[in-house]
Design a protein around this motif. Structure first.
Motif, mmCIF file in Angstrom:
data_model
loop_
_atom_site.group_PDB
_atom_site.id
_atom_site.type_symbol
_atom_site.label_atom_id
_atom_site.label_comp_id
_atom_site.label_asym_id
_atom_site.label_seq_id
_atom_site.Cartn_x
_atom_site.Cartn_y
_atom_site.Cartn_z
ATOM 1 N N TRP A 192 0.825 -1.202 0.000
ATOM 2 C CA TRP A 192 0.000 0.000 0.000
ATOM 3 C C TRP A 192 0.861 1.254 0.000
ATOM 4 O O TRP A 192 2.038 1.211 0.363
ATOM 5 N N LEU A 193 0.247 2.336 -0.459
ATOM 6 C CA LEU A 193 0.877 3.643 -0.479
ATOM 7 C C LEU A 193 -0.007 4.628 0.267
ATOM 8 O O LEU A 193 -1.235 4.596 0.117
ATOM 9 N N LEU A 194 0.617 5.499 1.040
ATOM 10 C CA LEU A 194 -0.116 6.582 1.684
ATOM 11 C C LEU A 194 0.171 7.871 0.928
ATOM 12 O O LEU A 194 1.296 8.374 0.936
ATOM 13 N N ILE A 195 -0.836 8.393 0.252
ATOM 14 C CA ILE A 195 -0.739 9.678 -0.431
ATOM 15 C C ILE A 195 -1.061 10.757 0.596
ATOM 16 O O ILE A 195 -2.177 10.822 1.106
ATOM 17 N N ASP A 196 -0.075 11.597 0.891
ATOM 18 C CA ASP A 196 -0.195 12.489 2.045
ATOM 19 C C ASP A 196 -0.656 13.888 1.653
ATOM 20 O O ASP A 196 0.119 14.668 1.097
ATOM 21 N N GLY A 197 -1.896 14.197 1.977
ATOM 22 C CA GLY A 197 -2.423 15.528 1.731
ATOM 23 C C GLY A 197 -2.366 16.435 2.938
ATOM 24 O O GLY A 197 -2.896 17.553 2.888
ATOM 25 N N PRO A 232 -6.131 16.590 4.746
ATOM 26 C CA PRO A 232 -5.534 17.563 5.663
ATOM 27 C C PRO A 232 -6.285 17.694 6.971
ATOM 28 O O PRO A 232 -5.691 18.054 7.997
ATOM 29 N N SER A 233 -7.591 17.407 6.947
ATOM 30 C CA SER A 233 -8.399 17.472 8.163
ATOM 31 C C SER A 233 -9.674 16.686 7.913
ATOM 32 O O SER A 233 -9.912 16.199 6.807
ATOM 33 N N GLY A 234 -10.513 16.606 8.950
ATOM 34 C CA GLY A 234 -11.765 15.881 8.804
ATOM 35 C C GLY A 234 -12.886 16.709 8.207
ATOM 36 O O GLY A 234 -14.060 16.329 8.357
ATOM 37 N N ASP A 235 -12.572 17.777 7.526
ATOM 38 C CA ASP A 235 -13.581 18.653 6.927
ATOM 39 C C ASP A 235 -14.463 17.876 5.954
ATOM 40 O O ASP A 235 -13.970 17.192 5.052
ATOM 41 N N ALA A 236 -15.782 17.998 6.107
ATOM 42 C CA ALA A 236 -16.717 17.222 5.295
ATOM 43 C C ALA A 236 -16.636 17.583 3.825
ATOM 44 O O ALA A 236 -16.827 16.721 2.948
ATOM 45 N N VAL A 237 -16.359 18.835 3.508
ATOM 46 C CA VAL A 237 -16.270 19.251 2.107
ATOM 47 C C VAL A 237 -15.053 18.615 1.445
ATOM 48 O O VAL A 237 -15.128 18.081 0.327
ATOM 49 N N VAL A 238 -13.914 18.641 2.125
ATOM 50 C CA VAL A 238 -12.702 18.038 1.568
ATOM 51 C C VAL A 238 -12.890 16.531 1.379
ATOM 52 O O VAL A 238 -12.501 15.964 0.353
ATOM 53 N N ASP A 263 -15.169 11.888 -4.332
ATOM 54 C CA ASP A 263 -15.667 12.062 -5.688
ATOM 55 C C ASP A 263 -14.568 11.948 -6.736
ATOM 56 O O ASP A 263 -14.806 11.462 -7.846
ATOM 57 N N LEU A 264 -13.345 12.367 -6.414
ATOM 58 C CA LEU A 264 -12.280 12.265 -7.407
ATOM 59 C C LEU A 264 -11.671 10.870 -7.470
ATOM 60 O O LEU A 264 -10.793 10.603 -8.287
ATOM 61 N N GLY A 265 -12.131 9.953 -6.592
ATOM 62 C CA GLY A 265 -11.727 8.562 -6.719
ATOM 63 C C GLY A 265 -10.917 7.989 -5.594
ATOM 64 O O GLY A 265 -10.410 6.865 -5.705
ATOM 65 N N ALA A 266 -10.779 8.710 -4.487
ATOM 66 C CA ALA A 266 -10.097 8.144 -3.321
ATOM 67 C C ALA A 266 -11.068 7.211 -2.606
ATOM 68 O O ALA A 266 -12.022 7.663 -1.980
ATOM 69 N N GLN A 267 -10.822 5.920 -2.712
ATOM 70 C CA GLN A 267 -11.693 4.950 -2.034
ATOM 71 C C GLN A 267 -11.368 4.791 -0.562
ATOM 72 O O GLN A 267 -12.229 4.414 0.233
ATOM 73 N N ASN A 268 -10.121 5.063 -0.212
ATOM 74 C CA ASN A 268 -9.641 4.831 1.147
ATOM 75 C C ASN A 268 -9.066 6.133 1.691
ATOM 76 O O ASN A 268 -8.155 6.700 1.084
ATOM 77 N N GLY A 292 -2.683 18.628 -3.451
ATOM 78 C CA GLY A 292 -4.069 19.057 -3.413
ATOM 79 C C GLY A 292 -4.963 18.130 -4.205
ATOM 80 O O GLY A 292 -4.592 17.001 -4.540
ATOM 81 N N LEU A 293 -6.151 18.607 -4.560
ATOM 82 C CA LEU A 293 -7.138 17.752 -5.208
ATOM 83 C C LEU A 293 -6.674 17.270 -6.572
ATOM 84 O O LEU A 293 -6.739 16.071 -6.880
#
Length: 261
Positions: free
Chosen positions: A45-50, A79-85, A91-96, A56-57
Motif C-alpha cells: 500500500w501507499l499513503l498519499i499524504d495531503g 488535511p483534516s476531517g472537513d466534510a467538504v474536503v 468524488d475524485l476517486g479516493a476509495q480509502n 491538493g485535489l
C-alpha cells in the motif's frame, strides 16, 4: 450500451483478506512519476499524504491514476476531517481515506457521517459527475457506496490514546493508524518517537483498538521498531517515504563521491 465497471477492493478488505500485515510507504513528492515507480515496487500500500505535503485535489487525482494499474492499495490522508474536503476526495476517486488528529469518538462519528450518503450521513451527491463512481459506470454506486469506501482515523495525541477504545468502537471506522511523532510531541517528548513512554502509549492503543475488533497500524521508519510493532499486532505499517529515500540516497552518493580533503 453503458459499460459497467468494478472498483478494486478497499483497504479494509485488503487487510481482512491478506493473512499477513500490509507493508507500505509514504508518497509525499506529489510526482505521478515517483508514485508510479513506488507503486510497482511490490509493496502492499501507499499513503498519499495531503496533510504535510504539497498535494491538493488535482494532484491527488493524478497520483491515483498513476498507481491504478498496479496491484497496490492507495490510502489518501486528508488535511483534516472537513466534510467538504472528504466529499471532494471521494468524488475524485479516493476509495480509502485517513483522517488525522482524531481525538474523540464524537470526532470519529463526524467523519463517518462525512463519508456516507444521507440518510446515514451528509456526503453530497454527485456520482454522475465524479471519477469515484466512474461517472455512474459503477452499477448501483450510491446504494453500495459504503462497500466501496474505507475510513481510517489517526490517533496521535495523549488525549486520543485515552479515547482509543471509544474511537475504534465507532461504527464506520474501519481501522486506526497511530502516529508516534505527533503523539510524542503531545507528551512533551518532541522528536522522541522511541522513548519508552511513547512506545507504551502506542502499545496501549494497539490493545484498545484490537479489543474493539478493528485493525491498527503505525508509522515506523526504524526497522527495529517496525518489527517490534508488527510483533505487537500491527496490521499495517509504513516503513519509508519517497522523500526520505531520495534524501538519504542522494546524501549517500555525496558521501561516496565527494572528497572534502
Amino acid at each position: 450500451m453503458p459499460i459497467h465497471l468494478t472498483l478494486p477492493p478497499t483497504f479494509r478488505d485488503r487487510i481482512a483478506s491478506a493473512g499477513r500485515p500490509q507493508i507500505g510507504m509514504w508518497v509525499c513528492t506529489g510526482s505521478p512519476l515517483v508514485a508510479e515507480i513506488c507503486a510497482g515496487a511490490g509493496l502492499d500500500w501507499l499513503l498519499i499524504d495531503g496533510e504535510h505535503s504539497p498535494i491538493g485535489l488535482e494532484t491527488t487525482a493524478a497520483l491515483l491514476r498513476a498507481v491504478a494499474p498496479y496491484p497496490v492499495t492507495s490510502l489518501v490522508r486528508v488535511p483534516s476531517g472537513d466534510a467538504v474536503v472528504l466529499k471532494q476526495l471521494l468524488d475524485l476517486g479516493a476509495q480509502n481515506v485517513l483522517v488525522p488528529m482524531v481525538d474523540t469518538a464524537e470526532q470519529a462519528r463526524a467523519v463517518v457521517r462525512a463519508v456516507r450518503y444521507p440518510p446515514r450521513g451528509v456526503r453530497g451527491v454527485g456520482a454522475a459527475l465524479s471519477r469515484g463512481a466512474r461517472w455512474n459506470r459503477v452499477e448501483n454506486y450510491m446504494a453500495d457506496a459504503d462497500r466501496h469506501v474505507s475510513l481510517f482515523v489517526q490517533i496521535e495525541s495523549a488525549t486520543a490514546v485515552g479515547n482509543a477504545a471509544a474511537i475504534a468502537a465507532v461504527d464506520g471506522i474501519d481501522g486506526v493508524f497511530v502516529g508516534p511523532s505527533d503523539l510524542a510531541a503531545s507528551m512533551d517528548l518532541l522528536g522522541q518517537q522511541t522513548h519508552p513512554d511513547v512506545i507504551a502509549a502506542v502499545r496501549s492503543t494497539f490493545e484498545a483498538v484490537r479489543a474493539a475488533g478493528k485493525p491498527v497500524g503505525v508509522n515506523a521508519f526504524d526497522p527495529s521498531m517496525a518489527r517490534a510493532y508488527l510483533d505487537a499486532g500491527a496490521s499495517f505499517v509504513l516503513v519509508g517515504a519517497d522523500v526520505t529515500l531520495l534524501a538519504r540516497g542522494s546524501e549517500a552518493l555525496a558521501d561516496t563521491w565527494i572528497d572534502e580533503k
